[in-house]
Design an enzyme around this catalytic site. Structure first.
Site, PDB file in Angstrom:
ATOM      1  N   ASP A  14     -11.907  55.939  37.783  1.00  0.00           N
ATOM      2  CA  ASP A  14     -13.063  55.313  38.666  1.00  0.00           C
ATOM      3  C   ASP A  14     -14.280  55.053  38.205  1.00  0.00           C
ATOM      4  O   ASP A  14     -14.506  55.783  37.255  1.00  0.00           O
ATOM      5  CB  ASP A  14     -13.108  56.647  39.778  1.00  0.00           C
ATOM      6  CG  ASP A  14     -13.828  56.360  41.107  1.00  0.00           C
ATOM      7  OD1 ASP A  14     -14.587  55.363  41.023  1.00  0.00           O
ATOM      8  OD2 ASP A  14     -13.646  56.788  42.020  1.00  0.00           O
ATOM      9  N   GLN A  15     -14.592  53.708  38.343  1.00  0.00           N
ATOM     10  CA  GLN A  15     -15.722  53.163  37.908  1.00  0.00           C
ATOM     11  C   GLN A  15     -15.783  52.792  36.126  1.00  0.00           C
ATOM     12  O   GLN A  15     -16.748  53.362  35.518  1.00  0.00           O
ATOM     13  CB  GLN A  15     -16.858  54.353  38.286  1.00  0.00           C
ATOM     14  CG  GLN A  15     -18.248  53.506  38.423  1.00  0.00           C
ATOM     15  CD  GLN A  15     -19.248  54.065  39.385  1.00  0.00           C
ATOM     16  OE1 GLN A  15     -18.607  54.392  40.851  1.00  0.00           O
ATOM     17  NE2 GLN A  15     -20.567  54.341  39.415  1.00  0.00           N
ATOM     18  N   CYS A  54     -15.247  52.018  45.850  1.00  0.00           N
ATOM     19  CA  CYS A  54     -14.116  52.723  45.825  1.00  0.00           C
ATOM     20  C   CYS A  54     -13.103  52.268  46.950  1.00  0.00           C
ATOM     21  O   CYS A  54     -11.985  52.271  46.636  1.00  0.00           O
ATOM     22  CB  CYS A  54     -14.411  54.366  45.719  1.00  0.00           C
ATOM     23  SG  CYS A  54     -15.601  54.806  44.432  1.00  0.00           S
ATOM     24  N   HIS A 105      -9.406  58.759  48.325  1.00  0.00           N
ATOM     25  CA  HIS A 105     -10.556  58.200  49.126  1.00  0.00           C
ATOM     26  C   HIS A 105      -9.998  57.329  50.279  1.00  0.00           C
ATOM     27  O   HIS A 105     -10.545  56.286  50.427  1.00  0.00           O
ATOM     28  CB  HIS A 105     -11.142  57.806  48.126  1.00  0.00           C
ATOM     29  CG  HIS A 105     -12.799  57.612  48.600  1.00  0.00           C
ATOM     30  ND1 HIS A 105     -13.920  57.126  47.649  1.00  0.00           N
ATOM     31  CD2 HIS A 105     -13.259  57.488  49.637  1.00  0.00           C
ATOM     32  CE1 HIS A 105     -15.241  57.144  48.447  1.00  0.00           C
ATOM     33  NE2 HIS A 105     -14.568  57.312  49.645  1.00  0.00           N
ATOM     34  N   ASP A 305     -10.558  51.284  39.596  1.00  0.00           N
ATOM     35  CA  ASP A 305     -10.867  50.706  40.689  1.00  0.00           C
ATOM     36  C   ASP A 305     -11.960  49.652  40.591  1.00  0.00           C
ATOM     37  O   ASP A 305     -12.017  48.594  41.451  1.00  0.00           O
ATOM     38  CB  ASP A 305     -11.403  51.581  41.820  1.00  0.00           C
ATOM     39  CG  ASP A 305     -12.544  52.575  41.646  1.00  0.00           C
ATOM     40  OD1 ASP A 305     -12.942  52.478  40.557  1.00  0.00           O
ATOM     41  OD2 ASP A 305     -12.898  53.355  42.479  1.00  0.00           O
ATOM     42  N   HIS A 306     -12.903  49.746  39.638  1.00  0.00           N
ATOM     43  CA  HIS A 306     -14.095  48.904  39.800  1.00  0.00           C
ATOM     44  C   HIS A 306     -14.974  49.375  38.240  1.00  0.00           C
ATOM     45  O   HIS A 306     -14.499  50.397  37.929  1.00  0.00           O
ATOM     46  CB  HIS A 306     -15.171  48.641  40.763  1.00  0.00           C
ATOM     47  CG  HIS A 306     -15.439  50.152  41.207  1.00  0.00           C
ATOM     48  ND1 HIS A 306     -16.554  50.881  40.652  1.00  0.00           N
ATOM     49  CD2 HIS A 306     -15.099  50.989  42.484  1.00  0.00           C
ATOM     50  CE1 HIS A 306     -16.479  52.155  41.302  1.00  0.00           C
ATOM     51  NE2 HIS A 306     -15.852  52.267  42.389  1.00  0.00           N
TER      52      HIS A 306
END
Length: 481
Positions: A14-15, A54, A105, A305-306
């Site tokens: 994540d991130q 997310c 999420h 995800d990003h």
């Protein structure tokens, strides 16, 4: 019994920025295990998140659809996930046992999206902790890591006692022993799945890590790796102003990074510490595959995800069209006869999270649903990529769209009408906006027309078919057609 289908280990983070890998050439971050994974497989150097936050990013992953079609074009909790097909559901139908450990999420929290089993840790979700959510949908009830931590430590189900927030640039080491960290927990539970699996059934294991998403709270050992190191400062272009930074740069949960240079450095240390901690835990998982004699029968995917702006262009977090936010890592490692890519190769085709689902179904020998927008990455080995990707994010005054190719990018902020043009092959950190450069006028017009074509027919009315129209209302969730 010889398996006909390969196992699939899908490692999600994540991130995590696309440039924050040693093998990607980052000057500061050390990621030996992920570098090894890429050296044994293929690194996709132009992988992107079409809606970089997310929830919409994970919708692309789980459905194989672009934002316009999965309808999540911004961040909004509490909207039910109801799709005709999902990645885990299709793999389950193809004969795989499907297990997720870590972050989903989705809504409701215990929506399994076709997985046979989920051991859940979503991190700190404001929506699921306060307000009018039902008891069963509170993170204090639904989140398995919080339950486990309470059993282990006898503390309340809240790891935020360190004083950090889930979107903050404030950083400090984890206050408990490393074995209690959620990154370790995801690895522990994933390894335990390998022990418990049915050896005669192929598996799809999604190890879904929350870090390096804030809080930046890696164990102290990892902070020590970076605290005395000279770090490359954030990238700030010659085209930007400091208006938003001056308004928000002293707010810890902010759209911008901090004004204070020492706090910027602390944020970098915390972020990089979380990445190397994550890398070492992924190393544990990879070694467990070897211990279970699964390394030759398992295809391994790694992505995020990003990204994270990490004070580039004075910004923090994600949702923006700049490289720190939209560029993600993507690695496939395993049997080259299945992928078509030689070990230690780099593919520069433009790829997106929606490509993951058709790729995995392709490897599993399963049918790809008609509504999937993504392309199987196995075809990219023969150069069958896309010319460009259209990305977007509803984000209030900073709502934006972008068109990105292998070599350049056009950005349009739909509220203000502001445009940018970056020649990424010469300027990968977007230091020079060439939107007013006469030499680029024809190329800019072409990319603008690509965006107009993508937005034609959209309900927001972003275009009349010949020009872009700023100031239109831009909901975070599109009504179903």
């Amino acid at each position: 019994m010889k398996q006909k289908k390969p196992n699939i280990l899908f490692i999600m983070t994540d991130q995590l920025r696309g440039d924050c890998l040693g093998i990607a050439g980052h000057p500061d971050v050390k990621t030996p295990y992920l570098d090894t994974l890429a050296a044994k497989g293929v690194l996709f150097s132009n992988a992107y998140s079409a809606c970089p936050s997310c929830i919409p990013a994970r919708a692309a992953l789980h459905t194989g659809m672009l934002p316009e079609h999965h309808r999540r074009v911004g961040y909004q909790d509490g909207i039910a996930w109801r799709y005709e097909h999902t990645l885990a559901g299709e793999l389950s139908r193809a004969g795989y046992y499907t297990q997720c450990v870590g972050k989903m999420h989705v809504h409701p929290l215990r929506n399994y999206l076709g997985f046979h089993n989920v051991e859940l840790h979503d991190g700190y979700l404001h929506y699921a902790r306060y307000g009018s959510v039902p008891y069963r949908e509170s993170q204090h009830v639904a989140d398995d890591y919080y339950y486990w931590l309470k059993e282990q430590k006898g503390i309340s189900a809240d790891p935020m006692e360190s004083g950090l927030d889930c979107n903050s640039w404030v950083a400090r080491p984890f206050p408990y022993e490393e074995k209690y960290h959620p990154t370790n927990w995801v690895t522990d539970r994933s390894i335990d799945f390998l022990r418990r699996r049915d050896p005669d059934q192929p598996f799809f294991l999604m190890a879904s890590y929350l870090r390096p998403h804030p809080p930046f709270d890696a164990p102290a050992y990892y902070f020590d790796l970076y605290k005395d190191k000279k770090l490359t400062p954030p990238y700030v272009g010659d085209w930007e102003d400091t208006k938003l930074l001056k308004e928000r740069g002293r707010i810890f949960d902010s759209l911008t990074g901090p004004e204070d240079e020492e706090l910027i450095r602390q944020a970098q240390i915390g972020y990089y510490a979380c990445i190397t901690h994550l890398d070492h835990q992924i190393g544990r998982l990879l070694m467990a595959l070897t211990e279970h004699e699964l390394q030759n029968d398992t295809m391994i995917f790694f992505t995020a995800d990003h990204g994270e702006e990490l004070c580039d262009h004075h910004h923090f977090r994600k949702s923006l069209p700049y490289q720190g936010s939209i560029h993600i890592p993507l690695i496939i490692s395993g049997n080259p006869e299945l992928t078509g890519f030689a070990p230690h190769s780099v593919c520069d085709e433009v790829t997106e999270l929606c490509d993951i689902m058709p790729t995995l179904l392709d490897i599993a020998g399963a049918d790809i649903p008609d509504r999937v927008d993504g392309k199987s990455l196995l075809a990219f080995a023969d150069g069958e990529g896309r010319e460009y990707l259209h990305g977007e994010h509803s984000y209030g005054e900073l709502s934006n769209h972008y068109i990105v190719t292998k070599k350049d990018k056009f950005c349009w902020f739909s509220t203000s009408g502001t445009e940018h043009y970056f020649v990424l092959e010469e300027d990968p950190h977007e230091l020079h906006d060439r939107i007013e450069d006469p030499a680029c006028r024809e190329r800019i017009a072409y990319l603008r027309n690509c965006l107009i074509r993508e937005l034609t027919g959209r309900p927001e009315g972003f275009t009349d078919g010949t020009s872009l129209i700023a100031g239109r209302e831009y909901p975070v969730y599109l009504a179903e057609k």
